[in-house]
Design a protein around this motif. Structure first.
Motif, PDB file in Angstrom:
ATOM      1  N   ALA A 159       0.758  -1.387  -0.195  1.00  0.00           N
ATOM      2  CA  ALA A 159       0.148  -0.153   0.072  1.00  0.00           C
ATOM      3  C   ALA A 159       0.827   1.167   0.082  1.00  0.00           C
ATOM      4  N   ASN A 160       0.293   2.234  -0.515  1.00  0.00           N
ATOM      5  CA  ASN A 160       0.876   3.604  -0.679  1.00  0.00           C
ATOM      6  C   ASN A 160       0.922   4.379   0.588  1.00  0.00           C
ATOM      7  N   ALA A 161       0.010   3.875   1.491  1.00  0.00           N
ATOM      8  CA  ALA A 161      -0.069   4.612   2.747  1.00  0.00           C
ATOM      9  C   ALA A 161       0.448   3.637   4.119  1.00  0.00           C
ATOM     10  N   PRO A 162       0.820   4.205   5.064  1.00  0.00           N
ATOM     11  CA  PRO A 162       1.266   3.391   6.109  1.00  0.00           C
ATOM     12  C   PRO A 162       0.196   2.953   6.844  1.00  0.00           C
ATOM     13  N   ILE A 163       0.196   1.457   7.121  1.00  0.00           N
ATOM     14  CA  ILE A 163      -0.851   0.645   7.713  1.00  0.00           C
ATOM     15  C   ILE A 163      -0.061   0.066   8.720  1.00  0.00           C
ATOM     16  N   PHE A 164      -0.837   0.300  10.151  1.00  0.00           N
ATOM     17  CA  PHE A 164      -0.075  -0.200  11.359  1.00  0.00           C
ATOM     18  C   PHE A 164      -1.380  -0.959  12.253  1.00  0.00           C
ATOM     19  N   GLY A 165      -1.050  -1.978  12.898  1.00  0.00           N
ATOM     20  CA  GLY A 165      -2.229  -2.165  13.802  1.00  0.00           C
ATOM     21  C   GLY A 165      -1.560  -2.643  15.196  1.00  0.00           C
ATOM     22  N   ILE A 166      -2.384  -2.531  16.200  1.00  0.00           N
ATOM     23  CA  ILE A 166      -2.021  -2.888  17.605  1.00  0.00           C
ATOM     24  C   ILE A 166      -3.010  -3.593  18.071  1.00  0.00           C
ATOM     25  N   ASP A 167      -2.772  -4.365  19.281  1.00  0.00           N
ATOM     26  CA  ASP A 167      -3.676  -5.137  19.722  1.00  0.00           C
ATOM     27  C   ASP A 167      -4.289  -4.526  21.027  1.00  0.00           C
ATOM     28  N   GLN A 168      -5.054  -5.147  21.996  1.00  0.00           N
ATOM     29  CA  GLN A 168      -5.694  -4.334  22.934  1.00  0.00           C
ATOM     30  C   GLN A 168      -4.848  -4.224  24.029  1.00  0.00           C
ATOM     31  N   ASP A 169      -3.584  -4.431  24.076  1.00  0.00           N
ATOM     32  CA  ASP A 169      -2.505  -3.964  25.019  1.00  0.00           C
ATOM     33  C   ASP A 169      -1.584  -3.039  24.241  1.00  0.00           C
ATOM     34  N   GLY A 170      -2.076  -2.488  22.880  1.00  0.00           N
ATOM     35  CA  GLY A 170      -1.098  -1.476  22.518  1.00  0.00           C
ATOM     36  C   GLY A 170       0.339  -1.860  21.896  1.00  0.00           C
ATOM     37  N   LEU A 171       0.278  -3.336  21.655  1.00  0.00           N
ATOM     38  CA  LEU A 171       1.293  -4.029  21.139  1.00  0.00           C
ATOM     39  C   LEU A 171       1.141  -4.029  19.358  1.00  0.00           C
ATOM     40  N   VAL A 172       2.080  -3.675  18.605  1.00  0.00           N
ATOM     41  CA  VAL A 172       1.991  -3.552  17.326  1.00  0.00           C
ATOM     42  C   VAL A 172       1.994  -5.166  16.631  1.00  0.00           C
ATOM     43  N   ASN A 173       0.946  -5.226  16.112  1.00  0.00           N
ATOM     44  CA  ASN A 173       0.748  -6.471  15.353  1.00  0.00           C
ATOM     45  C   ASN A 173       0.759  -6.324  13.828  1.00  0.00           C
ATOM     46  N   GLU A 174       0.940  -5.172  13.452  1.00  0.00           N
ATOM     47  CA  GLU A 174       0.930  -5.106  11.790  1.00  0.00           C
ATOM     48  C   GLU A 174       1.746  -4.072  11.562  1.00  0.00           C
ATOM     49  N   TRP A 175       2.794  -3.712  10.508  1.00  0.00           N
ATOM     50  CA  TRP A 175       3.115  -2.658  10.149  1.00  0.00           C
ATOM     51  C   TRP A 175       3.710  -3.095   8.490  1.00  0.00           C
ATOM     52  N   ASN A 176       3.226  -2.230   7.785  1.00  0.00           N
ATOM     53  CA  ASN A 176       3.518  -2.627   6.418  1.00  0.00           C
ATOM     54  C   ASN A 176       4.814  -1.808   5.900  1.00  0.00           C
ATOM     55  N   ASN A 177       5.268  -1.753   4.738  1.00  0.00           N
ATOM     56  CA  ASN A 177       6.575  -1.390   4.393  1.00  0.00           C
ATOM     57  C   ASN A 177       6.342   0.231   4.102  1.00  0.00           C
ATOM     58  N   LYS A 178       5.306   0.739   3.660  1.00  0.00           N
ATOM     59  CA  LYS A 178       5.287   2.148   3.835  1.00  0.00           C
ATOM     60  C   LYS A 178       5.466   2.915   5.381  1.00  0.00           C
ATOM     61  N   ALA A 179       4.865   2.146   6.262  1.00  0.00           N
ATOM     62  CA  ALA A 179       5.160   2.512   7.621  1.00  0.00           C
ATOM     63  C   ALA A 179       6.494   2.656   7.900  1.00  0.00           C
ATOM     64  N   ALA A 180       7.178   1.258   7.486  1.00  0.00           N
ATOM     65  CA  ALA A 180       8.766   1.424   7.774  1.00  0.00           C
ATOM     66  C   ALA A 180       9.578   2.543   7.033  1.00  0.00           C
ATOM     67  N   ASP A 181       8.993   2.804   5.936  1.00  0.00           N
ATOM     68  CA  ASP A 181       9.634   3.714   5.009  1.00  0.00           C
ATOM     69  C   ASP A 181       9.616   5.190   5.761  1.00  0.00           C
TER      70      ASP A 181
END
Length: 83
Positions: A23-45
Motif C-alpha cells: 500500500a502507498n499509505a502506512p498501515i499499522f495495527g495494535i492489539d488491545q494492549d497497544g502492542l504492534v501486530n501489523e506494520w507495512n512497508n510504507k510505515a517502515a519507510d
C-alpha cells in the motif's frame, strides 16, 4: 468442496497480505494492549523502523514522541473501544 474453500481462503489471505504490504499509505495495527501486530512497508519507510523492530512492542511507549504520547494513546484507546 472443503479443500476448494480452504484454497480460496488462503488465496484471499495472500492477496490481502500483498495489498497491505505494498500500500502507498502506512498501515499499522495494535492489539488491545497497544502492542504492534501489523506494520507495512510504507510505515517502515516513513518511520525508519522495520517491521522486525516494532512487532510486539508498545507503539505509544516506544515509538511516539513524548509530547504526543497522551494524545496518541487517547485516540488509539478510543479506536480500540470502537469510538
Amino acid at each position: 468442496e472443503r479443500k476448494v474453500a480452504e484454497q480460496e481462503l488462503q488465496r484471499v489471505a495472500t492477496d490481502l497480505r500483498a495489498l497491505i504490504d505494498t500500500a502507498n499509505a502506512p498501515i499499522f495495527g495494535i492489539d488491545q494492549d497497544g502492542l504492534v501486530n501489523e506494520w507495512n512497508n510504507k510505515a517502515a519507510d516513513i518511520t525508519g523502523f522495520t517491521q522486525d523492530e516494532v512487532m510486539g512492542k508498545n507503539l505509544v511507549e516506544q515509538f511516539i514522541a513524548s509530547e504526543y504520547k497522551t494524545a496518541v494513546k487517547t485516540v488509539l484507546d478510543n479506536a480500540l473501544r470502537g469510538q
